[in-house]
Design a protein around this motif. Structure first.
Motif, PDB file in Angstrom:
ATOM      1  N   GLY A  44       0.854  -0.942   0.088  1.00  0.00           N
ATOM      2  CA  GLY A  44      -0.072  -0.076   0.065  1.00  0.00           C
ATOM      3  C   GLY A  44       0.868   1.181   0.008  1.00  0.00           C
ATOM      4  O   GLY A  44       2.182   1.182   0.406  1.00  0.00           O
ATOM      5  N   ASP A  45       0.231   2.495  -0.346  1.00  0.00           N
ATOM      6  CA  ASP A  45       1.099   3.637  -0.350  1.00  0.00           C
ATOM      7  C   ASP A  45       0.499   4.462   0.929  1.00  0.00           C
ATOM      8  O   ASP A  45       1.277   5.743   0.995  1.00  0.00           O
ATOM      9  N   SER A  46      -0.424   4.299   1.550  1.00  0.00           N
ATOM     10  CA  SER A  46      -0.766   5.126   2.792  1.00  0.00           C
ATOM     11  C   SER A  46      -1.531   4.309   3.827  1.00  0.00           C
ATOM     12  O   SER A  46      -2.120   3.405   3.507  1.00  0.00           O
ATOM     13  N   ILE A  47      -1.606   5.001   4.999  1.00  0.00           N
ATOM     14  CA  ILE A  47      -2.389   4.041   6.077  1.00  0.00           C
ATOM     15  C   ILE A  47      -3.897   4.287   5.606  1.00  0.00           C
ATOM     16  O   ILE A  47      -4.446   3.124   5.779  1.00  0.00           O
ATOM     17  N   HIS A  96      -0.703   9.927  18.149  1.00  0.00           N
ATOM     18  CA  HIS A  96      -0.203  11.143  17.768  1.00  0.00           C
ATOM     19  C   HIS A  96       0.306  11.245  16.239  1.00  0.00           C
ATOM     20  O   HIS A  96       0.748  10.206  15.823  1.00  0.00           O
ATOM     21  N   ALA A  97       0.169  12.396  15.822  1.00  0.00           N
ATOM     22  CA  ALA A  97       0.747  12.527  14.287  1.00  0.00           C
ATOM     23  C   ALA A  97       2.162  12.482  14.291  1.00  0.00           C
ATOM     24  O   ALA A  97       2.726  12.936  15.499  1.00  0.00           O
ATOM     25  N   ASP A  98       2.569  12.453  13.119  1.00  0.00           N
ATOM     26  CA  ASP A  98       4.238  12.640  12.966  1.00  0.00           C
ATOM     27  C   ASP A  98       4.328  14.075  13.111  1.00  0.00           C
ATOM     28  O   ASP A  98       3.905  14.856  12.539  1.00  0.00           O
ATOM     29  N   THR A  99       5.513  14.547  13.865  1.00  0.00           N
ATOM     30  CA  THR A  99       6.236  15.751  13.692  1.00  0.00           C
ATOM     31  C   THR A  99       7.157  15.810  12.652  1.00  0.00           C
ATOM     32  O   THR A  99       7.357  14.923  11.901  1.00  0.00           O
ATOM     33  N   PRO A 100       7.259  17.037  12.503  1.00  0.00           N
ATOM     34  CA  PRO A 100       8.130  17.383  11.308  1.00  0.00           C
ATOM     35  C   PRO A 100       9.567  16.499  11.378  1.00  0.00           C
ATOM     36  O   PRO A 100      10.246  16.100  10.544  1.00  0.00           O
ATOM     37  N   GLU A 101      10.077  16.557  12.772  1.00  0.00           N
ATOM     38  CA  GLU A 101      11.184  16.169  12.959  1.00  0.00           C
ATOM     39  C   GLU A 101      11.126  14.627  12.647  1.00  0.00           C
ATOM     40  O   GLU A 101      12.182  13.907  12.255  1.00  0.00           O
ATOM     41  N   ARG A 102      10.072  14.020  13.142  1.00  0.00           N
ATOM     42  CA  ARG A 102       9.898  12.503  12.877  1.00  0.00           C
ATOM     43  C   ARG A 102       9.767  12.103  11.382  1.00  0.00           C
ATOM     44  O   ARG A 102      10.499  11.077  10.981  1.00  0.00           O
ATOM     45  N   ILE A 103       9.185  12.916  10.471  1.00  0.00           N
ATOM     46  CA  ILE A 103       9.000  12.705   9.233  1.00  0.00           C
ATOM     47  C   ILE A 103      10.559  12.698   8.597  1.00  0.00           C
ATOM     48  O   ILE A 103      10.536  12.074   7.656  1.00  0.00           O
ATOM     49  N   ALA A 104      11.201  13.895   9.002  1.00  0.00           N
ATOM     50  CA  ALA A 104      12.761  14.057   8.695  1.00  0.00           C
ATOM     51  C   ALA A 104      13.372  12.693   8.829  1.00  0.00           C
ATOM     52  O   ALA A 104      14.202  12.323   7.999  1.00  0.00           O
ATOM     53  N   MET A 163       4.895   6.025   5.092  1.00  0.00           N
ATOM     54  CA  MET A 163       3.378   6.382   5.309  1.00  0.00           C
ATOM     55  C   MET A 163       3.349   7.343   6.324  1.00  0.00           C
ATOM     56  O   MET A 163       3.929   7.116   7.689  1.00  0.00           O
ATOM     57  N   ARG A 164       2.605   8.275   6.143  1.00  0.00           N
ATOM     58  CA  ARG A 164       2.568   9.384   7.215  1.00  0.00           C
ATOM     59  C   ARG A 164       1.482   8.801   8.183  1.00  0.00           C
ATOM     60  O   ARG A 164       0.329   8.523   8.065  1.00  0.00           O
TER      61      ARG A 164
END
Length: 235
Positions: A44-47, A96-104, A163-164
């Motif tokens: 898959g490409d997304s949650i 919790h949603a991903d933070t910008p730091e976690r995405i990086a 996946m975000r």
């Protein structure tokens, strides 16, 4: 003569780089009270897309249990089709949603994994974040976890890691079904305090903290997790 299986369907969602072996002991231990089925979250490409895939083949109503990454998919299912969930279990996960730091960080990890070389799965450096210190020398457990991650492989790592993760609080607050929130006492990735916060979103939720376990509670302490899930299925 037609024989009808009266056991309620139980959909089990594995975690990041996990497969059906994560739930091996629960499938066996709950077989008398539930028709357990493990979803494939490797394609898959997304949650949101994974949630849609699970719903497309799921029965009209079902019990749903999600571990870690699978917990995010479970929350997305609760967002898309809450009326189909008879009861929900969230194990060693977060809302919790991903933070910008976690995405990086995730992007950096995907770059590293995409470099030439052998995919190593669960390395010795990563293990202390996933299992309790006392279990680091449990050769059988370590081999099971590493074999599972190697079966999933590089491509699944990159897909799932990209996946975000979205905030699931609103979807969880809307639920009225029985809910189990469970984690290992020594889970450093998604610690007990986070699960207390998650359980507080749902007045009907039962919080269970499994002793002598890290993040991989279904494999580290299978009897305790199966016992908690049996109670949840009977609620």
């Amino acid at each position: 003569m037609l024989v009808t299986d009266l056991r309620p369907p139980l959909l089990l969602l594995p975690g990041f780089l996990c497969d059906e072996d994560l739930w091996r002991d629960q499938l066996t231990g709950l077989a008398d009270v539930a028709d357990g089925r493990v979803a494939d979250l490797g394609h898959g490409d997304s949650i949101a897309g994974l949630a849609g895939q699970v719903l497309a083949t799921a029965p009209p109503r079902f019990a749903l249990a999600g571990f870690s990454f699978g917990g995010y998919v479970a929350q997305e299912i609760a967002r898309q089709a809450p009326q189909r969930i008879e009861r929900l279990a969230l194990l060693d996960t977060s809302f919790h949603a991903d933070t910008p730091e976690r995405i990086a960080q995730r992007r950096g990890a995907n770059k590293s994994v995409s470099l030439p070389g052998e995919f190593r799965g669960m390395t010795e450096q990563l293990l202390p974040s996933f299992i309790a210190t006392d279990r680091l020398h449990d050769t059988a457990l370590v081999q099971r976890i590493n074999a599972m991650t190697l079966r999933q492989g590089r491509e699944v790592f990159m897909r799932q890691n990209a996946m975000r993760r979205e905030n699931g609080a609103a979807a969880l607050r809307r639920l009225t079904c029985p809910v189990l929130v469970l984690c290992g006492r020594h889970d450093v990735l998604t610690p007990p305090a986070l699960h207390e916060e998650m359980a507080a979103l749902m007045p009907q939720a039962e919080l269970v903290v499994v002793e002598d376990s890290g993040h991989m509670s279904p494999m580290e302490q299978p009897a305790a997790v199966t016992r908690a899930m049996r109670h949840w299925l009977a609620a």
